[in-house]
Design a protein around this motif. Structure first.
Motif, short mmCIF file in Angstrom:
data_model
loop_
_atom_site.label_atom_id
_atom_site.label_comp_id
_atom_site.label_asym_id
_atom_site.label_seq_id
_atom_site.Cartn_x
_atom_site.Cartn_y
_atom_site.Cartn_z
N GLU A 157 21.00 -14.44 -27.98
CA GLU A 157 21.36 -13.05 -27.74
C GLU A 157 20.27 -12.05 -28.09
O GLU A 157 20.16 -11.02 -27.46
CB GLU A 157 22.63 -12.69 -28.51
CG GLU A 157 23.88 -13.19 -27.86
CD GLU A 157 25.12 -12.69 -28.57
OE1 GLU A 157 25.13 -11.52 -29.01
OE2 GLU A 157 26.07 -13.46 -28.67
N ASN A 158 19.48 -12.32 -29.08
CA ASN A 158 18.50 -11.33 -29.55
C ASN A 158 17.19 -11.37 -28.76
O ASN A 158 16.21 -10.77 -29.17
CB ASN A 158 18.23 -11.52 -31.03
CG ASN A 158 17.66 -12.90 -31.35
OD1 ASN A 158 17.69 -13.79 -30.51
ND2 ASN A 158 17.18 -13.07 -32.55
N THR A 159 17.15 -12.08 -27.64
CA THR A 159 15.94 -12.14 -26.81
C THR A 159 16.20 -11.40 -25.49
O THR A 159 17.34 -11.25 -25.07
CB THR A 159 15.55 -13.59 -26.50
OG1 THR A 159 16.62 -14.22 -25.80
CG2 THR A 159 15.24 -14.36 -27.77
N PRO A 160 15.14 -10.93 -24.84
CA PRO A 160 15.32 -10.24 -23.56
C PRO A 160 15.95 -11.16 -22.52
O PRO A 160 15.66 -12.35 -22.47
CB PRO A 160 13.89 -9.88 -23.15
CG PRO A 160 13.07 -9.97 -24.37
CD PRO A 160 13.74 -10.98 -25.26
N GLY A 161 16.83 -10.60 -21.71
CA GLY A 161 17.49 -11.38 -20.68
C GLY A 161 16.56 -11.70 -19.53
O GLY A 161 15.82 -10.84 -19.05
N ILE A 162 16.58 -12.93 -19.10
CA ILE A 162 15.78 -13.36 -17.95
C ILE A 162 16.73 -13.55 -16.78
O ILE A 162 17.85 -14.03 -16.93
CB ILE A 162 15.03 -14.67 -18.26
CG1 ILE A 162 13.96 -14.42 -19.32
CG2 ILE A 162 14.41 -15.26 -16.99
CD1 ILE A 162 13.23 -15.66 -19.77
N ARG A 163 16.27 -13.17 -15.59
CA ARG A 163 17.02 -13.39 -14.36
C ARG A 163 16.24 -14.36 -13.49
O ARG A 163 15.03 -14.23 -13.32
CB ARG A 163 17.23 -12.10 -13.57
CG ARG A 163 18.00 -11.04 -14.32
CD ARG A 163 19.43 -11.49 -14.58
NE ARG A 163 20.26 -10.39 -15.01
CZ ARG A 163 20.54 -10.09 -16.26
NH1 ARG A 163 20.03 -10.80 -17.23
NH2 ARG A 163 21.33 -9.08 -16.56
N VAL A 164 16.93 -15.35 -12.97
CA VAL A 164 16.37 -16.29 -12.01
C VAL A 164 17.08 -16.03 -10.69
O VAL A 164 18.32 -16.06 -10.64
CB VAL A 164 16.61 -17.75 -12.47
CG1 VAL A 164 16.08 -18.73 -11.43
CG2 VAL A 164 15.98 -18.01 -13.82
N LEU A 165 16.32 -15.74 -9.65
CA LEU A 165 16.91 -15.42 -8.35
C LEU A 165 16.61 -16.54 -7.37
O LEU A 165 15.51 -17.10 -7.35
CB LEU A 165 16.35 -14.10 -7.81
CG LEU A 165 16.55 -12.88 -8.70
CD1 LEU A 165 15.90 -11.66 -8.04
CD2 LEU A 165 18.01 -12.62 -8.96
N GLY A 166 17.61 -16.85 -6.54
CA GLY A 166 17.43 -17.91 -5.56
C GLY A 166 18.69 -18.07 -4.73
O GLY A 166 19.52 -17.16 -4.64
N ALA A 167 18.84 -19.26 -4.14
CA ALA A 167 19.97 -19.52 -3.26
C ALA A 167 20.34 -21.00 -3.34
O ALA A 167 19.54 -21.83 -3.78
CB ALA A 167 19.62 -19.16 -1.82
N PHE A 168 21.54 -21.30 -2.91
CA PHE A 168 21.99 -22.68 -2.84
C PHE A 168 21.57 -23.26 -1.49
O PHE A 168 21.82 -22.66 -0.44
CB PHE A 168 23.51 -22.76 -2.98
CG PHE A 168 23.98 -22.49 -4.38
CD1 PHE A 168 24.12 -23.52 -5.29
CD2 PHE A 168 24.28 -21.20 -4.78
CE1 PHE A 168 24.54 -23.27 -6.58
CE2 PHE A 168 24.70 -20.94 -6.06
CZ PHE A 168 24.84 -21.97 -6.97
N CYS A 169 20.95 -24.45 -1.52
CA CYS A 169 20.60 -25.13 -0.27
C CYS A 169 21.69 -26.12 0.11
O CYS A 169 21.80 -26.52 1.26
CB CYS A 169 19.24 -25.81 -0.38
SG CYS A 169 19.14 -27.07 -1.65
N ALA A 170 22.51 -26.51 -0.85
CA ALA A 170 23.66 -27.39 -0.66
C ALA A 170 24.54 -27.22 -1.90
O ALA A 170 24.13 -26.61 -2.88
CB ALA A 170 23.22 -28.84 -0.52
N LYS A 171 25.74 -27.79 -1.87
CA LYS A 171 26.62 -27.69 -3.02
C LYS A 171 25.94 -28.33 -4.23
O LYS A 171 25.40 -29.44 -4.13
CB LYS A 171 27.96 -28.36 -2.74
CG LYS A 171 28.96 -28.17 -3.86
CD LYS A 171 30.33 -28.66 -3.48
CE LYS A 171 31.32 -28.33 -4.58
NZ LYS A 171 32.69 -28.65 -4.18
#
Length: 87
Positions: free
Chosen positions: A21-35
């Motif tokens: 919690e005490n660290t900066p939030g990281i966002r990973v962006l992408g998409a699903f290629c399959a389930k």
């Protein structure tokens, strides 16, 4: 934490890394290629992201890698991932 990135019609998602919690939030962006198969295309700290601009970059990167193949599309979370935690 998982959420769709607007506009949702492009089927891109944000994974929110919030632990510890005490660290900066990281966002990973992408998409699903399959389930159950997520393709991470870019990441950054939340404070440094311009989500409107990121969608254009996501679309271009996806097209570079996959051409005309569209990301997985579904109407419920069950169509993207198995055994997810429901609150």
């Amino acid at each position: 934490m998982l959420a769709r990135v607007h506009p949702v019609k492009y089927e891109f998602w944000s994974l929110r890394i919030t632990d510890p919690e005490n660290t900066p939030g990281i966002r990973v962006l992408g998409a699903f290629c399959a389930k159950d198969e997520f393709v991470a295309l870019l990441w950054n700290y939340r404070e440094q992201m311009d989500f409107d601009g990121e969608v254009d970059e996501l679309r271009a990167t996806w097209n570079d890698y996959f051409g005309d193949l569209s990301p997985l599309s579904g109407s419920t979370l069950d169509e993207y991932i198995s055994n997810h935690y429901r609150q």
